[in-house]
Structures are given as C-alpha cells and as structure tokens.
Design an enzyme around this catalytic site. Structure first.
Site, PDB file in Angstrom:
ATOM      1  N   ASP A  45     -17.610   5.370  33.176  1.00 31.44           N
ATOM      2  CA  ASP A  45     -16.642   4.456  32.552  1.00 31.44           C
ATOM      3  C   ASP A  45     -15.452   4.233  33.479  1.00 31.44           C
ATOM      4  O   ASP A  45     -14.550   3.457  33.167  1.00 31.44           O
ATOM      5  CB  ASP A  45     -16.224   4.923  31.147  1.00 31.44           C
ATOM      6  CG  ASP A  45     -15.528   6.259  31.134  1.00 31.44           C
ATOM      7  OD1 ASP A  45     -15.429   6.902  32.201  1.00 31.44           O
ATOM      8  OD2 ASP A  45     -15.062   6.682  30.054  1.00 31.44           O
ATOM      9  N   SER A  46     -15.488   4.855  34.671  1.00 31.40           N
ATOM     10  CA  SER A  46     -14.528   4.511  35.731  1.00 31.40           C
ATOM     11  C   SER A  46     -14.638   3.030  36.070  1.00 31.40           C
ATOM     12  O   SER A  46     -13.743   2.470  36.710  1.00 31.40           O
ATOM     13  CB  SER A  46     -14.795   5.362  36.984  1.00 31.40           C
ATOM     14  OG  SER A  46     -16.160   5.307  37.355  1.00 31.40           O
ATOM     15  N   LYS A 112     -23.461  11.193  29.392  1.00 32.40           N
ATOM     16  CA  LYS A 112     -22.344  12.094  29.707  1.00 32.40           C
ATOM     17  C   LYS A 112     -21.220  11.855  28.697  1.00 32.40           C
ATOM     18  O   LYS A 112     -20.850  10.709  28.436  1.00 32.40           O
ATOM     19  CB  LYS A 112     -21.833  11.867  31.127  1.00 32.40           C
ATOM     20  CG  LYS A 112     -20.613  12.729  31.466  1.00 32.40           C
ATOM     21  CD  LYS A 112     -20.308  12.761  32.937  1.00 32.40           C
ATOM     22  CE  LYS A 112     -19.543  11.572  33.442  1.00 32.40           C
ATOM     23  NZ  LYS A 112     -18.210  11.372  32.836  1.00 32.40           N
ATOM     24  N   GLU A 181     -14.245  18.435  36.365  1.00 32.52           N
ATOM     25  CA  GLU A 181     -13.363  17.568  37.161  1.00 32.52           C
ATOM     26  C   GLU A 181     -11.992  18.214  37.311  1.00 32.52           C
ATOM     27  O   GLU A 181     -11.363  18.587  36.311  1.00 32.52           O
ATOM     28  CB  GLU A 181     -13.242  16.190  36.492  1.00 32.52           C
ATOM     29  CG  GLU A 181     -12.296  15.261  37.254  1.00 32.52           C
ATOM     30  CD  GLU A 181     -12.419  13.786  36.863  1.00 32.52           C
ATOM     31  OE1 GLU A 181     -13.324  13.433  36.076  1.00 32.52           O
ATOM     32  OE2 GLU A 181     -11.594  13.003  37.356  1.00 32.52           O
TER      33      GLU A 181
HETATM   34  O1  KIV Z   1     -16.440   7.691  35.007  1.00 33.77           O
HETATM   35  C1  KIV Z   1     -16.657   8.306  36.058  1.00 33.77           C
HETATM   36  O2  KIV Z   1     -16.867   7.732  37.132  1.00 33.77           O
HETATM   37  C2  KIV Z   1     -16.652   9.760  35.997  1.00 33.77           C
HETATM   38  C3  KIV Z   1     -16.645  10.504  37.301  1.00 33.77           C
HETATM   39  C4  KIV Z   1     -15.315  10.456  37.923  1.00 33.77           C
HETATM   40  C5  KIV Z   1     -17.116  11.895  37.136  1.00 33.77           C
HETATM   41  O3  KIV Z   1     -16.628  10.321  34.940  1.00 33.77           O
END
Ligand code: KIV
Length: 265
Positions: A45-46, A112, A181
């Site tokens: 979700d980044s 995730k 993280e």
């Molecule tokens: O959303 C994402 O890209 C993440 C990573 C930074 C682990 O959760």
C-alpha cells in the site's frame, strides 16, 4: 527460475538462507523483478505514496489494491505475489474476509496485514479459508498517526517484549510469515529465536530470512532524503534490470543490509 511458493520461502528459513522481496505495482516492473530472480513481489500500500502522491498509505482502498494486484499478477511472474490489506479494510470480520477474497482472486498468493495481537482471530479465520498471511510488526505505516511519525519501534523493553509476544501469538494463530519494519537488530534476533516462520526485514538488521525494499527506493527515484535502511542499487549499474539483479545478489550473499542500514539500538 521456477515459480516460488510458500514452501520455498519456508525452506529458506529452515536452511538459514536468504530470499529477496521488492514492491511492484504493475506488470512491467513485476516482470523485470521476476526475471532478475527476486523471490517475492509485494503489492504494497506504499503505492499510495509512490504512485498516488499521498503523504501516507491511509487513502489506499481495496479497489486500488485489487487493481494493482491484478496488474502485477498479469505478468505471470515466477515470484511469489503478496498483497497488502489497506487501512481499516480488516476492521470487521466481514470486510476482512471480503477484501482477502478480492485480493486473492486478483492473483495474490498471500495477504499482508499491519497490526499486532488483535489480528490473531482473523489470522485463524484466514488460515481456515486457505489464505496465507504475513503479519507486519514494528513501524506499521498505517499507524503513523498513533506513532506520531515514522519512527523506529521497540526501542524500550516494554514495547520490545510486546512485539515478541505478538510474533509468538500470531505464529501460533497461523501466520505464515512475519515482516519487521524499523526495529533494532537485537529485537529482530529475539523474534527470530522465538518463531519458526520466515521473517522479512526492512530496517530490521541483517538477520531476517528475507529483505524487502520499496522499488522506487531501490532505484533511487523517491524524492527527498532516503531512510537509513534504503540503498540505491541503480548507482553504478547501467539498467534497472542490473540494479534488480544487484539487489537480489546483495540480499542473498548477505551484503545487504550493511550495519549502515540498520538500527543498532
Ligand atoms: O507497503 C509497503 O510497501 C510495505 C513495505 C514497506 C514493507 O509495507
């Protein structure tokens, strides 16, 4: 490369060998990362920050995640595809089950989730429905407002102990993977000792089974000062493909992360 499955990732944990993960949000980069030998693609979700230009991941919706998961899966990568559960999508059992169904049907092979022990019941339900899960602990960006910023987590004894307990109970509930993280190396060591599933790190030291970076960070194209755990792998390379291969190799031979990318305490 043969198609990577959860069994391959578990075998890395058992053998003490490493695997690589990078975020991907579209077919082109998914194909490039898979061809470079990267084991896992995270539709993170980044994307809310790096693709959509938001200041946090909070505005990302299940529909956004479904679209980008479908884009990544359409590349038919050999890499294992993991999709993020966006902010509040798992707030109730009904929405959580519906969102996981959507993401898995778009091609995710694992979901995730950010959170802690409150996820245990949901993780059990997912396990019973055949949905593999990765629990994201430490600096969970969806909690940025509660944390008061993007800060290293687990630095004091109490929060460190709570994170170890959460990791143990999430694994017992059926979590197939943990992602840490921005936690001190020593806390990662404790969590590795207390669990048996693959552990992926980002700013969590060299010990985890896998390492993950956001694609845009790895390529050095994220605006602003990079976080401590970021390394620009395009530097010194002549192509994106070579940068992805360099990252994969550096993770697998243990050269990344170096101490400069970690939080000693
Ligand atoms: O959303 C994402 O890209 C993440 C990573 C930074 C682990 O959760």
């Amino acid at each position: 490369m043969t198609a990577i499955s959860l069994s391959h990732l578990r075998a890395h944990r058992d053998a003490g060998t490493k695997f690589s993960m990078v975020t991907a949000y579209d077919a082109c980069f998914a194909e490039a990362a898979s061809a470079a030998g990267i084991d896992c693609l995270l539709v993170g979700d980044s994307l809310g920050m790096v693709l959509q230009g938001h200041a946090s991941t909070l505005p990302v919706t299940v529909q956004d995640m479904a679209y980008h998961t479908r884009c990544v899966a359409s590349a038919k990568p050999d890499s294992f595809v993991i999709a993020d559960m966006p902010f509040m999508a798992a707030a109730t059992l009904d929405t959580a089950m519906q969102a996981a169904q959507t993401l898995m049907q778009q091609g995710a092979q694992m979901i995730k989730l950010e959170g802690s022990t409150h996820l245990t019941e949901l993780i059990r339900r997912y396990r019973d429905q055949g949905v593999p899960t990765c629990c994201h602990l430490g600096l969970t960006p969806q909690f940025v407002n509660q944390f008061g910023g993007y800060k290293v987590q687990g630095r004091d004894q109490r929060t460190a102990d709570q994170m170890v307990e959460a990791a143990i109970s999430l694994e017992a509930a059926g979590a197939d993977m943990l992602l840490l993280e921005c936690v001190p190396n020593a806390l990662t060591t404790r969590i590795m000792k207390a669990t048996t599933v693959p552990v992926v790190g980002i700013g969590a030291g060299p010990e985890p089974t896998g390492q993950v970076l956001v694609m845009h960070d790895l390529l050095g194209i994220t605006p602003g000062k990079p976080a401590r755990f970021v390394k620009n792998f395009l530097e010194g390379q002549s192509s994106i493909q070579a940068a992805l291969r360099a990252y994969d190799q550096a993770v697998k031979d243990g050269h990344f992360p170096a101490q400069a990318h970690c939080f000693a305490e």
